[in-house]
Design a protein around this motif. Structure first.
Motif, PDB file in Angstrom:
ATOM      1  N   UNK A   1      -0.980  -0.673 -13.963  1.00 58.43           N
ATOM      2  CA  UNK A   1       0.473  -0.699 -14.139  1.00 58.43           C
ATOM      3  C   UNK A   1       1.175  -0.523 -12.793  1.00 58.43           C
ATOM      4  N   UNK A   2       0.707   0.420 -11.995  1.00 61.67           N
ATOM      5  CA  UNK A   2       1.308   0.671 -10.680  1.00 61.67           C
ATOM      6  C   UNK A   2       1.126  -0.533  -9.770  1.00 61.67           C
ATOM      7  N   UNK A   3      -0.063  -1.125  -9.751  1.00 58.46           N
ATOM      8  CA  UNK A   3      -0.306  -2.299  -8.892  1.00 58.46           C
ATOM      9  C   UNK A   3       0.602  -3.467  -9.272  1.00 58.46           C
ATOM     10  N   UNK A   4       0.779  -3.684 -10.574  1.00 60.80           N
ATOM     11  CA  UNK A   4       1.640  -4.774 -11.026  1.00 60.80           C
ATOM     12  C   UNK A   4       3.101  -4.529 -10.659  1.00 60.80           C
ATOM     13  N   UNK A   5       3.564  -3.299 -10.820  1.00 59.14           N
ATOM     14  CA  UNK A   5       4.949  -2.991 -10.455  1.00 59.14           C
ATOM     15  C   UNK A   5       5.161  -3.112  -8.953  1.00 59.14           C
ATOM     16  N   UNK A   6       4.200  -2.636  -8.160  1.00 55.50           N
ATOM     17  CA  UNK A   6       4.306  -2.739  -6.704  1.00 55.50           C
ATOM     18  C   UNK A   6       4.297  -4.205  -6.264  1.00 55.50           C
ATOM     19  N   UNK A   7       3.466  -5.032  -6.901  1.00 55.19           N
ATOM     20  CA  UNK A   7       3.417  -6.458  -6.562  1.00 55.19           C
ATOM     21  C   UNK A   7       4.748  -7.137  -6.863  1.00 55.19           C
ATOM     22  N   UNK A   8       5.370  -6.785  -7.978  1.00 59.89           N
ATOM     23  CA  UNK A   8       6.677  -7.367  -8.303  1.00 59.89           C
ATOM     24  C   UNK A   8       7.735  -6.961  -7.292  1.00 59.89           C
ATOM     25  N   UNK A   9       7.679  -5.731  -6.831  1.00 65.84           N
ATOM     26  CA  UNK A   9       8.636  -5.276  -5.812  1.00 65.84           C
ATOM     27  C   UNK A   9       8.450  -6.068  -4.527  1.00 65.84           C
ATOM     28  N   UNK A  10       7.219  -6.265  -4.096  1.00 63.91           N
ATOM     29  CA  UNK A  10       6.944  -7.025  -2.876  1.00 63.91           C
ATOM     30  C   UNK A  10       7.416  -8.466  -3.024  1.00 63.91           C
ATOM     31  N   UNK A  11       7.165  -9.053  -4.163  1.00 60.75           N
ATOM     32  CA  UNK A  11       7.601 -10.441  -4.383  1.00 60.75           C
ATOM     33  C   UNK A  11       9.112 -10.555  -4.283  1.00 60.75           C
ATOM     34  N   UNK A  12       9.839  -9.611  -4.846  1.00 68.76           N
ATOM     35  CA  UNK A  12      11.305  -9.666  -4.817  1.00 68.76           C
ATOM     36  C   UNK A  12      11.856  -9.338  -3.428  1.00 68.76           C
ATOM     37  N   UNK A  13      11.212  -8.430  -2.694  1.00 66.63           N
ATOM     38  CA  UNK A  13      11.712  -8.018  -1.383  1.00 66.63           C
ATOM     39  C   UNK A  13      11.336  -8.970  -0.255  1.00 66.63           C
ATOM     40  N   UNK A  14      10.123  -9.526  -0.291  1.00 69.45           N
ATOM     41  CA  UNK A  14       9.639 -10.281   0.857  1.00 69.45           C
ATOM     42  C   UNK A  14       9.263 -11.730   0.587  1.00 69.45           C
TER      43      UNK A  14
ATOM     44  N   UNK B   1       0.819  -1.210   0.000  1.00 72.78           N
ATOM     45  CA  UNK B   1       0.000   0.000   0.000  1.00 72.78           C
ATOM     46  C   UNK B   1       0.854   1.262   0.000  1.00 72.78           C
ATOM     47  N   UNK B   2       1.966   1.231   0.734  1.00 71.12           N
ATOM     48  CA  UNK B   2       2.877   2.377   0.768  1.00 71.12           C
ATOM     49  C   UNK B   2       3.509   2.616  -0.604  1.00 71.12           C
ATOM     50  N   UNK B   3       4.021   1.558  -1.207  1.00 69.95           N
ATOM     51  CA  UNK B   3       4.650   1.678  -2.532  1.00 69.95           C
ATOM     52  C   UNK B   3       3.636   2.159  -3.558  1.00 69.95           C
ATOM     53  N   UNK B   4       2.435   1.605  -3.499  1.00 74.82           N
ATOM     54  CA  UNK B   4       1.395   1.983  -4.456  1.00 74.82           C
ATOM     55  C   UNK B   4       1.048   3.469  -4.322  1.00 74.82           C
ATOM     56  N   UNK B   5       0.905   3.945  -3.093  1.00 75.42           N
ATOM     57  CA  UNK B   5       0.584   5.359  -2.878  1.00 75.42           C
ATOM     58  C   UNK B   5       1.706   6.265  -3.372  1.00 75.42           C
ATOM     59  N   UNK B   6       2.950   5.869  -3.112  1.00 74.90           N
ATOM     60  CA  UNK B   6       4.088   6.665  -3.567  1.00 74.90           C
ATOM     61  C   UNK B   6       4.159   6.709  -5.095  1.00 74.90           C
ATOM     62  N   UNK B   7       3.925   5.579  -5.738  1.00 72.14           N
ATOM     63  CA  UNK B   7       3.966   5.539  -7.199  1.00 72.14           C
ATOM     64  C   UNK B   7       2.832   6.354  -7.816  1.00 72.14           C
ATOM     65  N   UNK B   8       1.659   6.327  -7.196  1.00 69.82           N
ATOM     66  CA  UNK B   8       0.537   7.117  -7.717  1.00 69.82           C
ATOM     67  C   UNK B   8       0.839   8.613  -7.636  1.00 69.82           C
ATOM     68  N   UNK B   9       1.390   9.042  -6.506  1.00 67.59           N
ATOM     69  CA  UNK B   9       1.684  10.471  -6.382  1.00 67.59           C
ATOM     70  C   UNK B   9       2.826  10.877  -7.312  1.00 67.59           C
ATOM     71  N   UNK B  10       3.825  10.015  -7.470  1.00 70.21           N
ATOM     72  CA  UNK B  10       4.946  10.335  -8.358  1.00 70.21           C
ATOM     73  C   UNK B  10       4.524  10.310  -9.828  1.00 70.21           C
ATOM     74  N   UNK B  11       3.569   9.456 -10.160  1.00 74.24           N
ATOM     75  CA  UNK B  11       3.133   9.320 -11.546  1.00 74.24           C
ATOM     76  C   UNK B  11       2.017  10.262 -11.944  1.00 74.24           C
ATOM     77  N   UNK B  12       1.529  11.053 -11.001  1.00 71.28           N
ATOM     78  CA  UNK B  12       0.468  11.993 -11.320  1.00 71.28           C
ATOM     79  C   UNK B  12      -0.884  11.348 -11.525  1.00 71.28           C
ATOM     80  N   UNK B  13      -1.103  10.184 -10.922  1.00 69.61           N
ATOM     81  CA  UNK B  13      -2.394   9.499 -11.039  1.00 69.61           C
ATOM     82  C   UNK B  13      -3.295  10.064  -9.943  1.00 69.61           C
ATOM     83  N   UNK B  14      -4.209  10.947 -10.336  1.00 70.62           N
ATOM     84  CA  UNK B  14      -5.054  11.651  -9.382  1.00 70.62           C
ATOM     85  C   UNK B  14      -6.523  11.440  -9.709  1.00 70.62           C
ATOM     86  N   UNK B  15      -7.363  11.954  -8.832  1.00 69.84           N
ATOM     87  CA  UNK B  15      -8.807  11.903  -9.069  1.00 69.84           C
ATOM     88  C   UNK B  15      -9.185  12.776 -10.261  1.00 69.84           C
TER      89      UNK B  15
END
Length: 115
Positions: free
Chosen positions: A99-112, A69-83
């Motif tokens: 796209x953001x959810x898939x990238x965040x999921x890959x990061x979690x899989x590799x880290x944890x 959830x943290x990574x996803x929120x950071x990627x959304x704000x950095x990518x300009x994905x807004x309401x």
């Protein structure tokens, strides 16, 4: 700690009691469990026999979900994905979010999960 045995034929087998975990294992916990079974069988067996597997997986699931959830929120704000984008062009917003959810999921899989 008292160990009890049951006689089965000519052998005495220990009575193993497995405490129930009330917290859910969840998606990330199930991924980790399958990885442990297939690639880290010693660790999986140890956790299973010491009755720590479910609590370990529930802890990992909570940690992974918070990190996701943290990574996803950071990627959304950095990518300009807004309401605002959602209101203007909903299909583009959905594409960015997936796209953001898939990238965040890959990061979690590799880290944890796959370590």
């Amino acid at each position: 700690m008292k160990i009890e045995y049951t006689k089965v034929g000519d052998y005495y087998l220990p009575n193993l009691y497995y405490p129930e975990e009330t917290r859910p294992i969840g998606f990330w916990g199930m991924l980790r469990k399958e990885y442990l079974k297939e690639h880290k069988s010693g660790t999986y067996t140890y956790l299973l026999l010491t009755a720590r597997l479910d609590s370990y997986l529930a802890d990992l699931n909570e940690q992974a979900q918070e990190r996701f959830e943290l990574i996803e929120a950071q990627m959304r704000s950095a990518g300009g994905v807004t309401e605002e984008l959602k209101r203007q062009n909903s299909m583009e917003w959905v594409r960015h979010c997936n796209n953001i959810r898939n990238r965040a999921a890959e990061i979690i899989k590799q880290e944890l999960i796959y370590i």
